[in-house]
Design a protein around this motif. Structure first.
Motif, PDB file in Angstrom:
ATOM      1  N   PRO A  26       0.817  -1.219   0.000  1.00  0.00           N
ATOM      2  CA  PRO A  26       0.000   0.000   0.000  1.00  0.00           C
ATOM      3  C   PRO A  26       0.848   1.266   0.000  1.00  0.00           C
ATOM      4  O   PRO A  26       0.465   2.281  -0.577  1.00  0.00           O
ATOM      5  N   THR A  27       2.004   1.222   0.669  1.00  0.00           N
ATOM      6  CA  THR A  27       2.941   2.352   0.692  1.00  0.00           C
ATOM      7  C   THR A  27       4.342   1.809   0.483  1.00  0.00           C
ATOM      8  O   THR A  27       4.743   0.854   1.151  1.00  0.00           O
ATOM      9  N   LEU A  28       5.067   2.412  -0.439  1.00  0.00           N
ATOM     10  CA  LEU A  28       6.425   1.951  -0.726  1.00  0.00           C
ATOM     11  C   LEU A  28       7.409   2.470   0.318  1.00  0.00           C
ATOM     12  O   LEU A  28       8.251   1.716   0.823  1.00  0.00           O
ATOM     13  N   ALA A  29       7.329   3.725   0.644  1.00  0.00           N
ATOM     14  CA  ALA A  29       8.214   4.343   1.635  1.00  0.00           C
ATOM     15  C   ALA A  29       7.623   5.684   2.036  1.00  0.00           C
ATOM     16  O   ALA A  29       6.903   6.322   1.258  1.00  0.00           O
ATOM     17  N   GLY A  30       7.914   6.089   3.263  1.00  0.00           N
ATOM     18  CA  GLY A  30       7.461   7.390   3.719  1.00  0.00           C
ATOM     19  C   GLY A  30       6.153   7.330   4.496  1.00  0.00           C
ATOM     20  O   GLY A  30       5.694   6.260   4.910  1.00  0.00           O
ATOM     21  N   LEU A  31       5.539   8.489   4.655  1.00  0.00           N
ATOM     22  CA  LEU A  31       4.346   8.651   5.499  1.00  0.00           C
ATOM     23  C   LEU A  31       3.105   8.866   4.650  1.00  0.00           C
ATOM     24  O   LEU A  31       3.098   9.730   3.766  1.00  0.00           O
ATOM     25  N   GLU A  32       2.069   8.081   4.917  1.00  0.00           N
ATOM     26  CA  GLU A  32       0.776   8.230   4.241  1.00  0.00           C
ATOM     27  C   GLU A  32      -0.353   8.007   5.248  1.00  0.00           C
ATOM     28  O   GLU A  32      -0.155   7.365   6.289  1.00  0.00           O
ATOM     29  N   ARG A  33      -1.515   8.522   4.911  1.00  0.00           N
ATOM     30  CA  ARG A  33      -2.678   8.411   5.809  1.00  0.00           C
ATOM     31  C   ARG A  33      -3.716   7.472   5.204  1.00  0.00           C
ATOM     32  O   ARG A  33      -4.004   7.536   4.004  1.00  0.00           O
ATOM     33  N   TYR A  34      -4.277   6.625   6.057  1.00  0.00           N
ATOM     34  CA  TYR A  34      -5.374   5.732   5.700  1.00  0.00           C
ATOM     35  C   TYR A  34      -6.487   5.955   6.724  1.00  0.00           C
ATOM     36  O   TYR A  34      -6.421   5.432   7.841  1.00  0.00           O
ATOM     37  N   GLY A  35      -7.481   6.748   6.346  1.00  0.00           N
ATOM     38  CA  GLY A  35      -8.532   7.106   7.299  1.00  0.00           C
ATOM     39  C   GLY A  35      -7.944   7.901   8.447  1.00  0.00           C
ATOM     40  O   GLY A  35      -7.249   8.911   8.244  1.00  0.00           O
ATOM     41  N   ASP A  36      -8.190   7.451   9.679  1.00  0.00           N
ATOM     42  CA  ASP A  36      -7.644   8.126  10.854  1.00  0.00           C
ATOM     43  C   ASP A  36      -6.288   7.564  11.265  1.00  0.00           C
ATOM     44  O   ASP A  36      -5.736   7.970  12.302  1.00  0.00           O
ATOM     45  N   THR A  37      -5.746   6.627  10.468  1.00  0.00           N
ATOM     46  CA  THR A  37      -4.469   5.979  10.798  1.00  0.00           C
ATOM     47  C   THR A  37      -3.387   6.441   9.835  1.00  0.00           C
ATOM     48  O   THR A  37      -3.610   6.519   8.624  1.00  0.00           O
ATOM     49  N   GLN A  38      -2.231   6.750  10.380  1.00  0.00           N
ATOM     50  CA  GLN A  38      -1.081   7.100   9.552  1.00  0.00           C
ATOM     51  C   GLN A  38      -0.117   5.908   9.496  1.00  0.00           C
ATOM     52  O   GLN A  38       0.051   5.185  10.483  1.00  0.00           O
ATOM     53  N   LEU A  39       0.495   5.729   8.341  1.00  0.00           N
ATOM     54  CA  LEU A  39       1.431   4.627   8.117  1.00  0.00           C
ATOM     55  C   LEU A  39       2.773   5.202   7.712  1.00  0.00           C
ATOM     56  O   LEU A  39       2.863   5.971   6.744  1.00  0.00           O
ATOM     57  N   TYR A  40       3.809   4.835   8.448  1.00  0.00           N
ATOM     58  CA  TYR A  40       5.168   5.216   8.045  1.00  0.00           C
ATOM     59  C   TYR A  40       5.948   3.952   7.698  1.00  0.00           C
ATOM     60  O   TYR A  40       6.008   3.010   8.500  1.00  0.00           O
ATOM     61  N   VAL A  41       6.561   3.939   6.497  1.00  0.00           N
ATOM     62  CA  VAL A  41       7.324   2.787   6.016  1.00  0.00           C
ATOM     63  C   VAL A  41       8.782   3.202   5.827  1.00  0.00           C
ATOM     64  O   VAL A  41       9.081   4.118   5.053  1.00  0.00           O
ATOM     65  N   SER A  42       9.662   2.524   6.541  1.00  0.00           N
ATOM     66  CA  SER A  42      11.098   2.764   6.412  1.00  0.00           C
ATOM     67  C   SER A  42      11.646   1.975   5.220  1.00  0.00           C
ATOM     68  O   SER A  42      11.172   0.877   4.905  1.00  0.00           O
ATOM     69  N   ARG A  43      12.670   2.521   4.559  1.00  0.00           N
ATOM     70  CA  ARG A  43      13.324   1.792   3.461  1.00  0.00           C
ATOM     71  C   ARG A  43      14.278   0.729   3.979  1.00  0.00           C
ATOM     72  O   ARG A  43      14.797  -0.080   3.202  1.00  0.00           O
ATOM     73  N   GLY A  44      14.529   0.713   5.284  1.00  0.00           N
ATOM     74  CA  GLY A  44      15.393  -0.307   5.866  1.00  0.00           C
ATOM     75  C   GLY A  44      16.832   0.121   5.950  1.00  0.00           C
ATOM     76  O   GLY A  44      17.292   1.032   5.244  1.00  0.00           O
ATOM     77  N   ALA A  45      17.575  -0.555   6.823  1.00  0.00           N
ATOM     78  CA  ALA A  45      18.970  -0.202   7.071  1.00  0.00           C
ATOM     79  C   ALA A  45      19.959  -1.124   6.375  1.00  0.00           C
ATOM     80  O   ALA A  45      21.159  -0.837   6.364  1.00  0.00           O
ATOM     81  N   GLY A  46      19.507  -2.232   5.821  1.00  0.00           N
ATOM     82  CA  GLY A  46      20.410  -3.182   5.171  1.00  0.00           C
ATOM     83  C   GLY A  46      19.972  -3.469   3.746  1.00  0.00           C
ATOM     84  O   GLY A  46      19.387  -2.624   3.063  1.00  0.00           O
ATOM     85  N   ALA A  47      20.243  -4.666   3.305  1.00  0.00           N
ATOM     86  CA  ALA A  47      19.880  -5.086   1.949  1.00  0.00           C
ATOM     87  C   ALA A  47      19.726  -6.595   1.944  1.00  0.00           C
ATOM     88  O   ALA A  47      20.442  -7.311   2.654  1.00  0.00           O
TER      89      ALA A  47
END
Length: 499
Positions: free
Chosen positions: A455-476
């Motif tokens: 639903p979200t690749l990276a960053g901050l997005e809102r879904y209704g009253d809920t916010q989703l933050y997705v990190s790109r990660g620290a490794g590979a």
């Protein structure tokens, strides 16, 4: 099982087709014929994909850790290199006809040298393409006064010493000027003398008449010279190889250098005023494994501690391997420093590596696992759920257990590895979900596929009253390379609407 076998067959077929294309463009087309260079290139195109298969197979099998490390670096790096080499070669398909057309126009404007056939002038590679050969030709002594023949070629003259290819009367004189004809080297012409410098062969039945010049059909160049097709293939192939090596090299440097630190402010409607400015260091997808080891973990710990967070959230995919192999590489996590401690939730890769054993190990290192559980932190609730990959073991996410009986007047922050559970988080009144898993795509253009799957690749997005933050990660994962998706650690600062 049938679906799995079909997928494997499709992947193997695709790999074979891509490697054949790379061999054709980078090995066959850039070599003049069978020889050491072509044999070496062919061997590389066979061995490198076998190393990639070995890296994936050893990683999934119960192979010795040293064997996993042996295959991992070359196998995974070749996979990344193959991706960008293929993309560069495909882009080069559009360049090839343009470059050949430019060479044709340049050759057409090049005047023929005295005594040089017009066809040879038109087919010659661009001036300056072979400076060493040109310098040698200029330095060669004129000998008996006749025009010097190109190396390996013969100037055909009749037995009487008169030219036989073409004759033209010089203005104002009674003498004839000979136009020499380029012949095939003696070793390649039928009937030619067996030694260098031997007499030119005679045409069948016509004594004193030289054999006509042998011209290579490919590119229109005389035999023994480089055709325009070969010249273009080497230019495009060399540029593609350089572009791929540079891209993979820079992407590898970015991973080994360590993640950067991002800062994001997230306002929460129900956050208590006393929790305003609360800082959560979010790190996901560390992927300790055969490639990224203890030094990688230490770099991440140092970067997190430098932010002086109130809480550390390790949001899954910590490892790619067993506790027996990687337990010591994870030990720097014991040095994480945060006022309210460090918390951990499982990711899908933990279930490939022994999730229960890793949960026990991170607990021993001082982290608090949240397995469908919740704790109260100051002005909000912190909850964590198991990854959806655990459903195969009967240990998937349980939102009712983690969030069902809480006080809805308090803000809730949820740790969940995969963003796809966001809709469950919305239904359970979560204010903020912190996730990872996507790597931001890791290797462009894979970000387009990852974006379609999440639903979200990276960053901050809102879904209704809920916010989703997705990190790109620290490794590979797989290749220790990132292109277009740099690794990060995010400091999420919570903000109260009441301030």
């Amino acid at each position: 099982m049938l679906v799995v076998l079909l997928v494997i067959a499709v992947v193997l077929t695709l790999l074979v087709a891509v490697h054949w294309y790379v061999w054709r463009r980078l090995v066959r087309d850039t070599t003049a014929g069978p020889g050491a260079a072509r044999r070496a290139g062919t061997a590389a195109v066979i061995v490198l994909p076998l190393l990639t298969v070995g890296a994936f197979t050893a990683g999934r099998a119960d192979a010795p850790f040293w064997l996993k490390q042996t295959f991992a670096w070359p196998g995974y790096l070749w996979l990344a290199t193959l991706l960008y080499l293929t993309l560069a070669l495909v882009a080069g398909e559009a360049v090839r006809p343009l470059l050949r057309r430019a060479l044709d126009r340049r050759a057409a404007r090049r005047p023929a040298a005295p005594g040089e056939p017009l066809a040879a002038a038109a087919d010659a590679p661009p001036a300056g393409a072979f400076p060493a050969a040109e310098a040698a030709a200029e330095a060669a002594p004129p000998g008996d006064g006749r025009p010097a023949a190109p190396s390996g070629d013969a100037v055909a003259l009749s037995s009487a010493g008169s030219p036989t290819s073409a004759q033209a009367s010089a203005p104002g004189s009674g003498q004839e000027a000979a136009t020499t004809a380029v012949a095939t080297p003696a070793a390649e012409s039928p009937g030619a003398a067996g030694r260098s410098g031997g007499p030119a062969p005679e045409a069948a039945g016509v004594p004193g008449t030289p054999v006509a010049a042998d011209v290579s059909p490919e590119g229109g160049r005389p035999a023994g010279g480089m055709s325009r097709r070969l010249f273009v293939a080497r230019v495009v192939g060399g540029a593609a190889a350089a572009a791929a090596a540079g891209t993979v090299g820079y992407g590898t440097y970015g991973v080994l250098r360590g993640p950067s630190v991002k800062r994001v402010t997230v306002p929460l409607a129900r956050l208590a005023r006393g929790a305003h400015g609360y800082r959560i260091a979010v790190v996901s997808d560390i992927h300790i494994g055969p490639v990224l080891g203890r030094a990688h973990t230490q770099r991440i710990v140092d970067a997190i501690n430098a932010t002086n967070p109130d809480l550390v959230a390790v949001v899954g995919d910590l490892v790619d391997g067993s506790v027996a192999d990687l337990g010591s590489a994870a030990e720097p996590l014991a040095r994480l420093r945060a006022r309210d401690g460090s918390f951990f939730v499982t990711g899908n890769h933990e279930y490939f590596s022994g999730a229960d054993a890793w949960v026990d190990h991170v607990r021993d290192l001082g982290l608090t696992p949240l397995r469908n559980d919740r704790v109260e932190i100051g002005g909000f609730d912190l909850a964590g759920v198991d990854d959806v990959a655990g459903e195969r073991e009967g240990k998937g996410p349980d939102f009712a257990r983690a969030l069902g009986d809480r006080d809805r007047a308090r803000a809730a922050v949820l740790l969940a590895h995969q963003p796809v559970v966001i809709h469950e988080a919305v239904r359970h009144g979560v204010d903020l979900q912190l996730s990872g898993h996507t790597h931001g795509g890791q290797l462009w253009p894979a970000n387009y596929l990852a974006d379609m799957a999440n639903p979200t690749l990276a960053g901050l997005e809102r879904y209704g009253d809920t916010q989703l933050y997705v990190s790109r990660g620290a490794g590979a994962w797989g290749p220790p390379v990132r292109v277009g998706a740099p690794s990060d650690i995010t400091v999420v600062e919570l903000a109260s609407r009441d301030t």
